[in-house]
Design a protein around this motif. Sequence first.
Motif, short mmCIF file in Angstrom:
data_model
loop_
_atom_site.label_atom_id
_atom_site.label_comp_id
_atom_site.label_asym_id
_atom_site.label_seq_id
_atom_site.Cartn_x
_atom_site.Cartn_y
_atom_site.Cartn_z
N ALA A 1 0.84 -1.21 0.00
CA ALA A 1 0.00 0.00 0.00
C ALA A 1 0.87 1.25 0.00
N ALA A 2 1.96 1.21 0.76
CA ALA A 2 2.87 2.36 0.80
C ALA A 2 3.53 2.58 -0.56
N LYS A 3 3.91 1.51 -1.21
CA LYS A 3 4.53 1.63 -2.53
C LYS A 3 3.57 2.29 -3.52
N SER A 4 2.32 1.83 -3.54
CA SER A 4 1.33 2.42 -4.44
C SER A 4 1.10 3.89 -4.11
N ALA A 5 1.02 4.20 -2.82
CA ALA A 5 0.79 5.58 -2.41
C ALA A 5 1.97 6.46 -2.78
N SER A 6 3.18 5.91 -2.70
CA SER A 6 4.38 6.71 -3.02
C SER A 6 4.38 7.16 -4.47
N LEU A 7 3.84 6.35 -5.34
CA LEU A 7 3.81 6.70 -6.76
C LEU A 7 2.85 7.85 -7.03
N VAL A 8 1.81 7.95 -6.20
CA VAL A 8 0.89 9.08 -6.32
C VAL A 8 1.49 10.32 -5.67
N LEU A 9 2.02 10.15 -4.47
CA LEU A 9 2.57 11.27 -3.72
C LEU A 9 3.69 11.96 -4.48
N SER A 10 4.51 11.19 -5.16
CA SER A 10 5.66 11.77 -5.86
C SER A 10 5.26 12.67 -7.02
N THR A 11 4.02 12.56 -7.47
CA THR A 11 3.55 13.38 -8.61
C THR A 11 2.71 14.57 -8.17
N LEU A 12 2.42 14.70 -6.87
CA LEU A 12 1.62 15.83 -6.41
C LEU A 12 2.41 17.13 -6.51
N SER A 13 1.71 18.21 -6.67
CA SER A 13 2.36 19.52 -6.75
C SER A 13 2.91 19.91 -5.38
N ALA A 14 3.84 20.84 -5.38
CA ALA A 14 4.38 21.35 -4.13
C ALA A 14 3.27 21.99 -3.30
N ALA A 15 2.36 22.67 -3.94
CA ALA A 15 1.25 23.31 -3.22
C ALA A 15 0.40 22.28 -2.50
N LEU B 1 -4.52 14.28 6.90
CA LEU B 1 -4.25 13.82 5.54
C LEU B 1 -5.52 13.49 4.78
N ALA B 2 -6.54 13.05 5.52
CA ALA B 2 -7.82 12.74 4.87
C ALA B 2 -8.44 13.98 4.24
N ARG B 3 -8.03 15.16 4.71
CA ARG B 3 -8.53 16.41 4.14
C ARG B 3 -7.60 16.97 3.06
N SER B 4 -6.63 16.18 2.66
CA SER B 4 -5.64 16.64 1.68
C SER B 4 -5.61 15.71 0.48
N ALA B 5 -4.74 16.05 -0.47
CA ALA B 5 -4.58 15.21 -1.66
C ALA B 5 -3.60 14.06 -1.44
N VAL B 6 -2.95 14.03 -0.29
CA VAL B 6 -1.97 12.98 -0.01
C VAL B 6 -2.69 11.68 0.33
N PRO B 7 -2.38 10.57 -0.34
CA PRO B 7 -3.03 9.30 -0.01
C PRO B 7 -2.78 8.92 1.45
N ASN B 8 -3.80 8.42 2.12
CA ASN B 8 -3.66 8.09 3.54
C ASN B 8 -2.60 7.02 3.77
N ALA B 9 -2.45 6.11 2.82
CA ALA B 9 -1.48 5.04 2.98
C ALA B 9 -0.04 5.51 2.76
N ALA B 10 0.13 6.78 2.40
CA ALA B 10 1.49 7.29 2.20
C ALA B 10 2.24 7.38 3.52
N ILE B 11 1.53 7.56 4.64
CA ILE B 11 2.13 7.58 5.97
C ILE B 11 1.37 6.58 6.82
N GLN B 12 2.02 5.49 7.21
CA GLN B 12 1.36 4.44 7.97
C GLN B 12 2.09 4.20 9.28
N LEU B 13 1.32 4.06 10.35
CA LEU B 13 1.87 3.65 11.64
C LEU B 13 1.44 2.21 11.88
N VAL B 14 2.39 1.31 11.89
CA VAL B 14 2.11 -0.11 12.08
C VAL B 14 1.91 -0.37 13.57
#
Length: 446
Positions: free
Chosen positions: A14-28, A174-187
């Motif tokens: 899940a983190a790997k998939s989220a990272s591919l989205v996060l890396s393409t988000l704008s700085a804003a 994060l749920a209120r942002s464009a960042v995927p929730n799985a981009a930051i996970q606490l196990v």
Amino acid sequence: MSLTNASPADAAKAAKSASLVLSTLSAAARNEALDAIHAGLTAARDDILAANARDLALAQAAAADGTLSQSLVARLDLSRKGKWEDMLKGILDVRDLDDPVGRVTLRTRLDDGLDLERVTCPIGVLLIIFEARPEVIANIAALAVKSGNAAILKGGKESTESFVAIATVISAALARSAVPNAAIQLVTTRDVIPQLLALDHDIDLVIPRGSNDLVRYIKNNTRIPVLGHADGLCAAYLDPSVDATLAAGVIFDSKTGYPAACNSLETLLVHEAALSTHLPTIATALAVKGVELRCDPQSKAALSDTPNLTLLDAVESDYTTEFLSLTLAIKTVSSVSEAITHINTFGSHHTDLILTGSTDQAEQFMSAVDSAGVMWNASTRFVDGTRYGFGTEVGISTNKIHSRGPVGLEGLMIYKYKVRGRGQVATSYGEGEGQKRYLHEKLALD
């Protein structure tokens, strides 16, 4: 951020998939997520500190019966002076830094219509394993989001209530942002570190934050690259040419400012000519905080007439020990060269200090000592991402590749090469007859 009890393999995927989205988000978009995290943590201050107090009470009881070290207790306390405020400020400092993603660091014209660029990009998925230090969650979340990296965090049981409280707030932000929730996970699943360390297909870098035992275990049990340090065995060399009052102030701060920190001073190497002129002044200053001095015979003799000191005879292991407490080992040396040899032989390559009035001697020391940080007449406690202007840090690295010293945004970036062409093929180029020659023309980065 998600509080996940998923299997390590599922969390990593899940983190790997989220990272591919996060890396393409704008700085804003990434900065907006940091604003939301900061606002959420600010509003939840009382609840988070209450959770931390519950963790701290259990930790203090464990320390009293000897099952937990005092240094871990010190690192756990979020209410310690300035710690909460520094955590929040670190998030805003990171937000305000230049965007590290997509920065062109090299541009070369290989041939007309065939251009090469080297561009910064995120590493991918970070695994952060930490003991105590609940602020690590906010630090890592901020740095990961800003740098476009996904992060999986696994904390120690001593800070469970604190990091669950912090993670819950960050997840809602994060749920209120464009960042995927799985981009930051606490196990939250227990005893999963060995499984996480085996996931080299989906996890790109491990960053340990904790004791030297934890770091050594991780380094010995994974194929994933590890960024960090096992020991913070920081040493200072005291030369007789330095002003004694200046030296006493720097050593006092280096040793007593926060003894449990990895940038705290552990060994003092004293030139034999400074034993009678400088060491008593320094020892008297340290005695105010109750520092125990473990001395070799020469330094102990020099301090024998100084009142109110706690002096013990040093043993060899004291010069290779990270005390993380109000204990300082003292050894006499005959020259700066001897001090350099001692540090390079017995030190941990973290941070080392020279106290001298000689510019030539200082430059010799700073060039010859093989450490991530070298200081001249300045406290070892300056070695910190926030103090260096990095916003915050994921840790301090003693590695010889990729990143060294306090690791902020730059240490979480790598790069890729982009080539833009017009149908060229590599077999057309070479030294043979009829083949084309490369231009290799350096282009401006603007």
